[in-house]
Scaffold this motif. Structure first.
Motif, PDB file in Angstrom:
ATOM      1  N   VAL A 120       0.762  -1.212  -0.017  1.00  0.00           N
ATOM      2  CA  VAL A 120       0.024  -0.087  -0.088  1.00  0.00           C
ATOM      3  C   VAL A 120       0.837   1.329  -0.032  1.00  0.00           C
TER       4      VAL A 120
ATOM      5  N   HIS B 291       0.780   4.208  -2.769  1.00  0.00           N
ATOM      6  CA  HIS B 291       0.650   5.474  -2.150  1.00  0.00           C
ATOM      7  C   HIS B 291       1.751   6.534  -2.935  1.00  0.00           C
TER       8      HIS B 291
ATOM      9  N   GLN C 198      -8.929   4.444  -1.900  1.00  0.00           N
ATOM     10  CA  GLN C 198      -7.879   4.241  -1.305  1.00  0.00           C
ATOM     11  C   GLN C 198      -8.334   3.419  -0.177  1.00  0.00           C
TER      12      GLN C 198
ATOM     13  N   LEU D 101      -7.483  -0.144  -0.447  1.00  0.00           N
ATOM     14  CA  LEU D 101      -6.283  -0.877  -0.017  1.00  0.00           C
ATOM     15  C   LEU D 101      -5.995  -0.856   1.514  1.00  0.00           C
TER      16      LEU D 101
END
Length: 126
Positions: free
Chosen positions: A15, A19, A110, A113
């Protein structure tokens, strides 16, 4: 070794990678090139870096917990990490659901995740 925490740590580092790479392209570059005033632009950029560091450190902490499982503090620290991934997920869900978008759950994905990291971490904390 705690398999749940190991899976959570690997997922959290994945993740973090998404990001850093995806966020830089899709969020940071447009942010820095927009007409927003300089101070809020720089604050938002710093927040993005802060979250980057938090995601990487959380992933490393989960890996450490997985490898040193059995200490008295493992469960407490794991619950703390799970709670902050739940908080991140909730923030994205609250923002995306507060806007009148079609298919809102996919507009800010998001949370998709972040929530599995929370679930894996909670499973390992038990």
């Amino acid at each position: 070794m705690n398999g749940w925490l190991l899976a959570a740590g690997i997922t959290a580092l994945g993740v973090a990678a998404v990001h850093v790479v995806g966020g830089h392209r899709d969020v940071v570059r447009p942010l820095l090139s927009c007409g927003l005033a300089d101070e809020p632009k720089r604050v938002l950029h710093a927040v993005w870096h802060m979250v980057s560091a938090d995601l990487v450190l959380s992933g490393l902490a989960l890996l450490y917990l997985a490898l040193t499982n059995g200490t008295a503090e493992t469960g407490l620290v794991a619950w703390f990490v799970a709670a902050h991934f739940i908080a991140y997920s909730a923030a994205f869900l609250a923002v995306t659901l507060s806007v009148d978008w079609p298919r809102p759950l996919l507009r800010l994905p998001q949370w998709i995740l972040l929530l599995p990291v929370a679930a894996l971490t909670a499973a390992g904390a038990v």
